[in-house]
Motif scaffolding. Structure first.
Motif, PDB file in Angstrom:
ATOM      1  N   ASP A 280       0.964  -0.933   0.078  1.00 18.53           N
ATOM      2  CA  ASP A 280       0.385  -0.081   0.211  1.00 18.53           C
ATOM      3  C   ASP A 280       0.670   1.444  -0.040  1.00 18.53           C
ATOM      4  OD1 ASP A 280       1.028  -0.063   2.061  1.00 18.53           O
ATOM      5  OD2 ASP A 280      -1.028  -0.235   3.667  1.00 18.53           O
ATOM      6  N   GLN A 281       1.916   0.629  -0.303  1.00 14.46           N
ATOM      7  CA  GLN A 281       3.037   2.400  -0.567  1.00 14.46           C
ATOM      8  C   GLN A 281       2.756   2.472  -1.557  1.00 14.46           C
ATOM      9  OE1 GLN A 281       4.220   3.743   2.315  1.00 14.46           O
ATOM     10  NE2 GLN A 281       3.012   2.732   3.172  1.00 14.46           N
ATOM     11  N   VAL A 282       3.077   1.626  -2.537  1.00 10.20           N
ATOM     12  CA  VAL A 282       2.668   2.446  -4.043  1.00 10.20           C
ATOM     13  C   VAL A 282       1.046   2.839  -3.999  1.00 10.20           C
ATOM     14  CG1 VAL A 282       2.716   1.427  -6.248  1.00 10.20           C
ATOM     15  CG2 VAL A 282       4.072   0.275  -4.274  1.00 10.20           C
ATOM     16  N   ALA A 283       1.057   3.956  -5.356  1.00 10.30           N
ATOM     17  CA  ALA A 283       0.102   4.777  -5.070  1.00 10.30           C
ATOM     18  C   ALA A 283       0.146   5.741  -6.262  1.00 10.30           C
ATOM     19  CB  ALA A 283      -0.056   5.654  -4.075  1.00 10.30           C
ATOM     20  N   LEU A 284      -1.393   6.327  -6.659  1.00 12.73           N
ATOM     21  CA  LEU A 284      -1.375   6.534  -8.392  1.00 12.73           C
ATOM     22  C   LEU A 284      -1.014   8.118  -8.258  1.00 12.73           C
ATOM     23  CD1 LEU A 284      -2.542   6.728 -11.189  1.00 12.73           C
ATOM     24  CD2 LEU A 284      -4.519   7.173 -10.493  1.00 12.73           C
ATOM     25  N   SER A 285      -0.402   8.574  -8.868  1.00 15.16           N
ATOM     26  CA  SER A 285      -0.563  10.455  -9.141  1.00 15.16           C
ATOM     27  C   SER A 285      -0.422  10.868  -9.997  1.00 15.16           C
ATOM     28  CB  SER A 285       1.881  10.496  -8.273  1.00 15.16           C
ATOM     29  OG  SER A 285       1.817  11.911  -8.268  1.00 15.16           O
ATOM     30  N   TYR A 286      -0.944  11.214 -10.286  1.00 14.99           N
ATOM     31  CA  TYR A 286      -1.877  11.774 -11.127  1.00 14.99           C
ATOM     32  C   TYR A 286      -0.791  13.102 -11.971  1.00 14.99           C
ATOM     33  CZ  TYR A 286      -6.108   9.723 -11.311  1.00 14.99           C
ATOM     34  OH  TYR A 286      -7.120   8.874 -11.385  1.00 14.99           O
ATOM     35  N   PRO A 287      -0.230  13.020 -13.558  1.00 14.42           N
ATOM     36  CA  PRO A 287       0.654  14.359 -13.611  1.00 14.42           C
ATOM     37  C   PRO A 287      -0.329  15.637 -13.610  1.00 14.42           C
ATOM     38  CG  PRO A 287       0.658  12.803 -15.258  1.00 14.42           C
ATOM     39  CD  PRO A 287       0.261  12.241 -14.123  1.00 14.42           C
ATOM     40  N   PHE A 365       5.810   6.924  -5.042  1.00 15.98           N
ATOM     41  CA  PHE A 365       6.519   5.768  -3.929  1.00 15.98           C
ATOM     42  C   PHE A 365       7.260   6.294  -3.316  1.00 15.98           C
ATOM     43  CE2 PHE A 365       9.123   1.916  -3.540  1.00 15.98           C
ATOM     44  CZ  PHE A 365       8.915   1.105  -3.200  1.00 15.98           C
ATOM     45  N   GLN A 366       6.836   5.780  -1.498  1.00 15.74           N
ATOM     46  CA  GLN A 366       8.107   6.167  -0.920  1.00 15.74           C
ATOM     47  C   GLN A 366       9.098   4.669  -0.374  1.00 15.74           C
ATOM     48  OE1 GLN A 366       6.187   9.360   1.410  1.00 15.74           O
ATOM     49  NE2 GLN A 366       4.323   7.086   0.913  1.00 15.74           N
ATOM     50  N   LYS A 367      10.620   5.014  -0.028  1.00 20.07           N
ATOM     51  CA  LYS A 367      10.848   4.101   0.655  1.00 20.07           C
ATOM     52  C   LYS A 367      12.509   4.946   1.172  1.00 20.07           C
ATOM     53  CE  LYS A 367      12.997   0.416   0.619  1.00 20.07           C
ATOM     54  NZ  LYS A 367      12.328  -1.444   1.331  1.00 20.07           N
ATOM     55  N   THR A 368      12.479   4.414   3.017  1.00 19.82           N
ATOM     56  CA  THR A 368      13.781   4.451   3.062  1.00 19.82           C
ATOM     57  C   THR A 368      14.981   4.017   3.070  1.00 19.82           C
ATOM     58  OG1 THR A 368      12.073   5.552   5.145  1.00 19.82           O
ATOM     59  CG2 THR A 368      14.204   5.084   5.838  1.00 19.82           C
ATOM     60  N   ILE A 369      15.885   4.098   3.187  1.00 20.36           N
ATOM     61  CA  ILE A 369      17.016   3.275   3.061  1.00 20.36           C
ATOM     62  C   ILE A 369      18.618   4.082   3.250  1.00 20.36           C
ATOM     63  CG2 ILE A 369      18.987   2.370   1.210  1.00 20.36           C
ATOM     64  CD1 ILE A 369      17.288   2.389  -0.747  1.00 20.36           C
ATOM     65  N   GLY A 370      18.465   3.129   4.569  1.00 18.18           N
ATOM     66  CA  GLY A 370      19.501   3.888   6.034  1.00 18.18           C
ATOM     67  C   GLY A 370      18.541   4.732   6.351  1.00 18.18           C
ATOM     68  N   ASP A 371      19.494   6.187   6.316  1.00 22.68           N
ATOM     69  CA  ASP A 371      18.830   7.474   7.404  1.00 22.68           C
ATOM     70  C   ASP A 371      18.215   8.205   6.206  1.00 22.68           C
ATOM     71  OD1 ASP A 371      21.195   7.766   5.958  1.00 22.68           O
ATOM     72  OD2 ASP A 371      21.935   9.623   7.790  1.00 22.68           O
ATOM     73  N   LYS A 372      17.966   7.305   4.784  1.00 22.35           N
ATOM     74  CA  LYS A 372      17.522   9.116   4.183  1.00 22.35           C
ATOM     75  C   LYS A 372      16.117   8.835   3.356  1.00 22.35           C
ATOM     76  CE  LYS A 372      21.936  10.628   2.605  1.00 22.35           C
ATOM     77  NZ  LYS A 372      22.962  10.834   1.118  1.00 22.35           N
ATOM     78  N   ARG A 373      15.199   9.164   3.262  1.00 21.28           N
ATOM     79  CA  ARG A 373      14.141   9.189   3.108  1.00 21.28           C
ATOM     80  C   ARG A 373      14.057   9.742   1.404  1.00 21.28           C
ATOM     81  NH1 ARG A 373       9.954   5.709   4.321  1.00 21.28           N
ATOM     82  NH2 ARG A 373       7.732   7.125   3.382  1.00 21.28           N
ATOM     83  N   THR A 550      10.298   7.200   9.688  1.00 27.49           N
ATOM     84  CA  THR A 550      10.478   8.516   9.024  1.00 27.49           C
ATOM     85  C   THR A 550       9.035   8.738   8.509  1.00 27.49           C
ATOM     86  OG1 THR A 550      12.727   7.891   8.288  1.00 27.49           O
ATOM     87  CG2 THR A 550      11.617   9.766   7.146  1.00 27.49           C
ATOM     88  N   PHE A 551       7.927   7.946   7.863  1.00 32.93           N
ATOM     89  CA  PHE A 551       6.557   8.271   7.485  1.00 32.93           C
ATOM     90  C   PHE A 551       6.451   8.723   8.386  1.00 32.93           C
ATOM     91  CE2 PHE A 551       2.818   6.380   5.317  1.00 32.93           C
ATOM     92  CZ  PHE A 551       2.858   7.665   4.503  1.00 32.93           C
ATOM     93  N   THR A 552       6.428   8.003   9.897  1.00 37.41           N
ATOM     94  CA  THR A 552       5.639   8.115  10.418  1.00 37.41           C
ATOM     95  C   THR A 552       5.539   9.286  10.583  1.00 37.41           C
ATOM     96  OG1 THR A 552       5.063   5.506  10.792  1.00 37.41           O
ATOM     97  CG2 THR A 552       4.430   7.257  12.756  1.00 37.41           C
TER      98      THR A 552
END
Length: 582
Positions: A280-287, A365-373, A550-552
């Protein structure tokens, strides 16, 4: 005329889609020529697409039995003007990384030194369709707008919220206003388009502001004089070297573009994995910036899968997921890079309403890798800058620094198997803890006790534990960002309703009378929240301001601001889930 900035070009021809340079299709009449704008050599590409018979004439014939002999032609042109100061020699690997090109030339493949450069592209008519999207400088027009807009003269702002379910939101204030009037949150909102009054020396009437539209492209009143046009381009380039017009507007660009190819490839793999897992972290984004610029939309087609069907209106999330989920992971990545969507003004191919829009541009889409968002928007990966992260952490520390409000909260005993998928057993485990918590604190357990005010048919849970004097406690066990975000959203929704809805307040009062033990003083239980306490449970060790997802964190800061606007105080109370002997 609409202005684009092209970056990482290996050649001028690379800026133009192949269909508009050479085509076996008789409908396309393509031309190109070296021209001069004043004394500057430039490159002009133009095309006419001829349709002998408009597709909609079949519908007219079917309705009226009248056969029309009506055709049409679509004219397009692109004028590419070199930026003389931008040429640079780079290695092949750097060129590919910088331009995100999938059409590596021999130099890039062998690692030899080659040349990439920037240029200006001015489009006419449907010329925007001729540009190869991978060389278009993302958010170029927005960056110009941020630096020359009148801070109190903003008219339209398009943004994406970094929420548990990202949203694209467009706000319009025709009379003009400052950024704060658009509800833009520095922590949690990402800007994609800005329309504003602005001033750039030498462009337009010096006595009054110009109207500027900035997204990937820039729409302003460029001069039609060759000499003055070149001066305009230099003036715009100078604007890019300036600081934002205000500290408020600076907040619109606290996200930076990810340029490293290896990092982008890794993020693409994360996206593909999330799509396969139906995250559910994948969502639609209208341009919306494209839709706004090029008019109405009645249908769309998906190209690159063999599907020739026209679908009604705009794509849904399901429309763009199916072509990827129906193939294996390796092919999924290939399709993600090759599939694109074209919008149409009518139900067929006769009236195009958009350029070729890569499929990835429809995803957020959002993804945390290490200390970066990292955040995917508009087919580009962005990373939050250090100031953004530092500011976010500072505000989260402040919220946690208020303390849990209650001392010595009980641990959450684990009796059930943590991986147990039975929803009812999990709900009962939470209910048991909430009963324990209410007994310890001397409150009322309202877990699973729904009230149903009008227009809220499914009902709402006022809180899990109600304490005297308007203190509402919400409890959740979290193993990922999603449950914590849901808890924050649940607390915000119930608080908003109970602060403003008299019917909800009366229903809650009746619920209190129904469940309260005899002899309890009902007068001390208020139905309008004054304080919200979020009890967040985690296995083995408590969540802290530093370890919170991070997302929270973004959602926590946003919800704290919204609760504060209702004069409701917020406290975070971490507890630990510990295994207990059966």
């Amino acid at each position: 005329m609409t202005l684009y900035r092209l970056i990482g070009l290996p050649s001028y021809d690379a800026a133009i889609r192949a269909r508009y340079q050479q085509s076996d299709d008789d409908e396309y009449d393509n031309s190109e020529e070296v021209v001069h704008v004043a004394e500057t050599e430039a490159y002009l590409y133009w095309s006419t697409v001829n349709h002998d018979q408009a597709n909609w004439t079949d519908t007219v014939k079917g309705l009226t039995k009248k056969e029309l002999r009506v055709g049409n032609a679509t004219a397009s042109a692109v004028l590419i003007i070199p930026d003389a100061d931008s040429t640079q020699s780079v290695s092949g690997a750097e060129l590919v990384s910088g331009t995100e090109s999938s059409n590596d030339n021999d130099s890039a493949k062998t690692g030899k030194k080659t040349t990439s450069f920037s240029a200006w592209a001015i489009t006419f008519g449907m010329g925007f369709q001729m540009l190869e999207p991978q060389y278009v400088d993302p958010r170029f027009g927005l960056r110009v707008a941020i630096r020359c807009a009148k801070p109190a003269g903003l008219n339209v702002l398009s943004k994406t919220t970094l929420d548990e379910r990202p949203e694209m939101i467009r706000s319009t204030i025709p009379a003009g206003a400052e950024l704060r009037s658009f509800g833009f949150e520095e922590l949690g909102d990402f800007s994609t388009k800005l329309v504003a009054e602005a001033h750039i020396d030498g462009i337009g009437d010096s006595k009054k502001p110009i109207k500027l539209r900035g997204a990937d492209s820039l729409s302003i009143p460029l001069s039609k004089s060759p000499e003055k046009l070149l001066m305009n381009l230099e003036q715009i380039k100078a604007v890019l070297d300036r600081k934002p017009a205000s500290s408020e507007l600076a907040a619109l660009e606290h996200l930076s573009l990810v340029k490293n190819k290896a990092m982008k490839n890794e993020l693409d793999r994360c996206l593909i994995k999330a799509i396969g897992e139906k995250s559910d972290q994948v969502a639609l984004s209208y341009p919306y910036e494209i839709i706004d610029d090029f008019g109405q939309v009645e249908s769309f087609r998906i190209f690159g899968t063999g599907d020739r069907q026209h679908y009604d209106y705009l794509p849904t999330l399901n429309n763009i997921l199916i072509p990827l989920q129906e193939v294996d992971e390796k092919e999924r990545l290939n399709r993600l890079q090759k599939i694109y969507i074209v919008l149409f003004k009518g139900p067929d191919d006769s009236d195009v309403s958009s350029p070729k829009i890569p499929l990835k541009k429809w995803f957020t889409f959002q993804k945390t890798i290490g200390d970066k968002r990292y955040f995917l928007q508009n087919n580009r990966w962005y990373v939050m800058d250090s100031d953004y992260i530092a500011n976010l952490q500072k505000q989260v520390n402040t919220i946690f620094g208020r303390g849990p409000y209650f001392k010595n909260l009980p641990d959450w005993p684990i009796y059930e198997i943590p991986e147990d998928g039975n929803a009812q057993r999990k709900a009962n485990a939470e209910l048991n803890y909430n009963k324990q918590l209410s007994n310890r604190l001397g409150g009322l357990c309202l877990d699973q006790q729904l009230i149903r005010p009008e227009n809220h048919g499914s009902g709402i849970e006022a809180c899990d534990v109600l304490m005297p004097h308007g203190v509402f406690i919400h409890v959740k066990n979290v193993s990922s960002s999603a449950p914590a975000s849901h808890l924050l959203a649940q607390a915000l929704v119930s608080t908003e309703i109970l602060r403003t809805n008299e019917e909800a307040q009366k229903l809650l009062q009746e619920k209190i009378k129904e469940i309260a033990p005899s002899g309890v003083d009902l007068q001390k239980y208020e139905t309008k929240p004054r304080r919200v306490v979020i009890v967040i449970a985690k296995d083995d060790r408590p969540i802290t301001a530093g370890t919170l997802f991070t997302f929270t964190k973004i959602n926590l800061v946003r919800h704290d601001q919204e609760l504060a606007s209702m004069n409701v105080e917020l406290n975070i109370a971490p507890v630990v889930r510990k295994k207990q002997p059966m």
